[in-house]
Design an enzyme around this catalytic site. Structure first.
Site, PDB file in Angstrom:
ATOM      1  N   ASP A   1      -8.358 -13.665   7.595  1.00 45.13           N
ATOM      2  CA  ASP A   1      -7.038 -13.601   6.916  1.00 45.13           C
ATOM      3  C   ASP A   1      -6.076 -14.670   7.423  1.00 45.13           C
ATOM      4  O   ASP A   1      -4.893 -14.391   7.674  1.00 45.13           O
ATOM      5  CB  ASP A   1      -6.391 -12.207   7.113  1.00 45.13           C
TER       6      ASP A   1
ATOM      7  N   ASP B   1      -2.424 -12.795   1.013  1.00 46.24           N
ATOM      8  CA  ASP B   1      -2.880 -11.620   1.756  1.00 46.24           C
ATOM      9  C   ASP B   1      -3.438 -12.155   3.066  1.00 46.24           C
ATOM     10  O   ASP B   1      -4.626 -12.410   3.188  1.00 46.24           O
ATOM     11  CB  ASP B   1      -3.943 -10.862   0.962  1.00 46.24           C
TER      12      ASP B   1
ATOM     13  N   ASP C   1      -5.784 -13.260  -4.045  1.00 43.92           N
ATOM     14  CA  ASP C   1      -5.360 -13.132  -2.650  1.00 43.92           C
ATOM     15  C   ASP C   1      -5.682 -14.425  -1.926  1.00 43.92           C
ATOM     16  O   ASP C   1      -6.853 -14.754  -1.680  1.00 43.92           O
ATOM     17  CB  ASP C   1      -6.061 -11.942  -1.968  1.00 43.92           C
TER      18      ASP C   1
ATOM     19  N   GLU D   1     -10.425 -12.824  -3.169  1.00 43.23           N
ATOM     20  CA  GLU D   1      -9.736 -13.261  -1.938  1.00 43.23           C
ATOM     21  C   GLU D   1     -10.532 -14.357  -1.250  1.00 43.23           C
ATOM     22  O   GLU D   1     -11.744 -14.217  -1.055  1.00 43.23           O
ATOM     23  CB  GLU D   1      -9.554 -12.064  -1.003  1.00 43.23           C
TER      24      GLU D   1
ATOM     25  N   MET E   1       2.736  -6.136  -7.191  1.00 39.14           N
ATOM     26  CA  MET E   1       1.422  -5.480  -7.169  1.00 39.14           C
ATOM     27  C   MET E   1       1.493  -4.266  -6.243  1.00 39.14           C
ATOM     28  O   MET E   1       2.262  -4.256  -5.291  1.00 39.14           O
ATOM     29  CB  MET E   1       0.370  -6.485  -6.662  1.00 39.14           C
TER      30      MET E   1
ATOM     31  N   ASP F   1       2.234   2.076   3.391  1.00 39.29           N
ATOM     32  CA  ASP F   1       3.203   1.149   4.012  1.00 39.29           C
ATOM     33  C   ASP F   1       4.627   1.579   3.688  1.00 39.29           C
ATOM     34  O   ASP F   1       5.566   1.319   4.441  1.00 39.29           O
ATOM     35  CB  ASP F   1       3.081  -0.283   3.446  1.00 39.29           C
TER      36      ASP F   1
ATOM     37  N   HIS G   1     -12.793 -13.282   1.656  1.00 41.71           N
ATOM     38  CA  HIS G   1     -13.919 -12.392   1.377  1.00 41.71           C
ATOM     39  C   HIS G   1     -15.132 -13.148   0.829  1.00 41.71           C
ATOM     40  O   HIS G   1     -16.257 -12.908   1.260  1.00 41.71           O
ATOM     41  CB  HIS G   1     -13.483 -11.288   0.407  1.00 41.71           C
TER      42      HIS G   1
ATOM     43  N   LYS H   1     -15.563  -7.608  -1.526  1.00 46.34           N
ATOM     44  CA  LYS H   1     -15.713  -8.038  -0.121  1.00 46.34           C
ATOM     45  C   LYS H   1     -17.123  -7.672   0.314  1.00 46.34           C
ATOM     46  O   LYS H   1     -17.590  -6.570   0.008  1.00 46.34           O
ATOM     47  CB  LYS H   1     -14.673  -7.328   0.750  1.00 46.34           C
TER      48      LYS H   1
ATOM     49  N   GLU I   1     -11.055  -5.909  -5.871  1.00 45.32           N
ATOM     50  CA  GLU I   1     -11.099  -6.931  -4.818  1.00 45.32           C
ATOM     51  C   GLU I   1     -12.431  -6.850  -4.085  1.00 45.32           C
ATOM     52  O   GLU I   1     -12.633  -5.984  -3.239  1.00 45.32           O
ATOM     53  CB  GLU I   1      -9.931  -6.705  -3.845  1.00 45.32           C
TER      54      GLU I   1
ATOM     55  N   ASP J   1     -13.376 -11.003   9.135  1.00 47.56           N
ATOM     56  CA  ASP J   1     -12.327 -11.253   8.135  1.00 47.56           C
ATOM     57  C   ASP J   1     -11.088 -11.782   8.858  1.00 47.56           C
ATOM     58  O   ASP J   1     -10.363 -11.034   9.496  1.00 47.56           O
ATOM     59  CB  ASP J   1     -12.023  -9.922   7.429  1.00 47.56           C
TER      60      ASP J   1
ATOM     61  N   HIS K   1       0.868  -1.180   0.000  1.00 50.31           N
ATOM     62  CA  HIS K   1       0.000   0.000   0.000  1.00 50.31           C
ATOM     63  C   HIS K   1       0.903   1.228   0.000  1.00 50.31           C
ATOM     64  O   HIS K   1       1.974   1.195   0.639  1.00 50.31           O
ATOM     65  CB  HIS K   1      -0.843   0.085   1.271  1.00 50.31           C
TER      66      HIS K   1
HETATM   67 MN   LIG Z   1      -6.870  -8.773   0.144  1.00 52.01          MN
END
Ligand SMILES: [Mn+2]
Length: 353
Positions: free
Chosen positions: A224, A254, A212, A184, A55, A24, A187, A150, A148, A222, A21
């Site tokens: 992950d 991810d 993802d 993902e 990416m 980040d 999601h 969700k 993406e 979520d 991102h």
């Molecule tokens: Mn993701």
């Protein structure tokens, strides 16, 4: 740990690429000189380690300015700022050679249905995507966008909640060939949907631009989770699907370690994601080469679904079909031997013969 430490650690355990991102990498709101220095430091460690930037994406969800949405905020200036923030990071993505730009609309949604006209929100979403594609074309960047989906979280109801919604939306865009999906595991699973079926349809429509990988229990927040840690049968089928497809994008994890994990545990987590993917890919190859599986697929008439049903319409083909005699009782009586086939899937995952 610094970004450089993370990248060196990932390189040490065999990771091919990293994504980022904007926030980040470069401190939000910092002077341009500081952001440039942070970006240069990142480029230096990529060069040193040989890790690829696969990416890039924009953080349009953390800062409170986006609490009502980014591309679909009711405030026009927030919408303009969100697009500006994305354009600036697309320049960074191009500089780093990232071929895919992901858009996760974390704040694009509502709690109160009365608070946004959904048609207006979708029009603004489309306007943003069309503008971003125009920018990439104007700058002659080699970048494609991946949406993406969700269903919820952090918003109560998110726009473009599933793979299906997103693929239908893409058809309404000005440059539909520049926009695909980054589905993902977590999601779609949150929504109780089959991730395998969603990815299969995205592949069929030529829209799987990125993926993802993580894991998730249905009906939870979520999570992950580490790839392969929960829905191992679904994950086996997903890996088999990807390995047998023409998808050649990154296998991108991810995910995040368990919240009670400590320093070294993050490397157990990162290794585990890759280890399980590779193990499932090997098991998928074994599965497809097993003569018992070939027999079981045949008994279930799986290859027959690849045969055309009626061909193209013509008066002659319609007449032939209308005059055909079917033994409906025999067709109803047959079995499809799915139990035996599915047990072979389980046997392969368990490693028993
Ligand atoms: Mn993701």
């Amino acid at each position: 740990m610094s970004n450089a430490d993370f990248i060196r650690g990932l390189a040490d355990i065999g990771a091919w690429g990293v994504s980022f991102h904007d926030d980040d990498l470069m401190t939000f709101g910092a002077p341009e000189s500081q952001r440039r220095a942070e970006l240069d430091a990142f480029k230096k460690v990529l060069d040193e380690t040989g890790v690829v930037c696969s990416m890039a994406t924009t953080n349009l969800f953390w800062h409170p300015v986006f609490k009502d949405g980014a591309f679909t905020s009711n405030d026009r200036n927030v919408r303009r700022y969100a697009i500006q923030k994305t354009l600036r990071n697309i320049d960074v993505a191009a500089e780093l050679g990232a071929p895919t730009y992901v858009l996760w609309g974390g704040r694009e949604g509502v709690e109160s249905a009365a608070s946004k006209n959904p048609a207006d929100a979708l029009s603004r979403y489309k306007e943003a995507l069309d503008f971003l594609c125009g920018y990439v074309n104007d700058k002659k960047y080699e970048i494609r966008f991946a949406l993406e989906p969700k269903p919820n979280e952090p918003r109560g109801d998110t726009f473009l909640p599933t793979i299906g919604h997103a693929m239908a939306f893409i058809n309404e865009l000005e440059f539909p060939d520049m926009v695909g999906l980054n589905p993902e595991v977590a999601h779609e699973t949150m929504a109780g949907l089959s991730f395998f079926q969603g990815v299969a349809q995205a592949l069929w429509q030529g829209k799987l631009y990125h993926i993802d990988l993580n894991d998730q229990k249905i009906g939870r927040f979520d999570q992950d989770l580490r790839f392969g840690s929960e829905g191992i049968k679904d994950d086996f089928m997903l890996v088999r699907l990807l390995e047998n497809s023409d998808y050649n994008g990154p296998k991108h994890f991810d995910a995040r370690p368990y919240r009670n994990e400590w320093g070294n545990g993050i490397w157990d987590f990162a290794r585990g994601c890759m280890r399980t993917y590779l193990a499932l890919a090997a098991k998928a190859r074994e599965f497809d080469q097993d003569p018992r599986v070939k027999e079981a697929l045949s008994a279930a008439s799986v290859p027959e679904l690849a045969e055309s049903t009626v061909g193209s319409y013509s008066t002659a083909t319609a007449d032939r079909l209308l005059n055909e005699q079917f033994d409906v009782a025999a067709l109803a009586a047959r079995g499809y031997a799915n139990e035996a086939l599915d047990q072979l899937v389980i046997d392969r995952i368990l490693g028993i013969s």
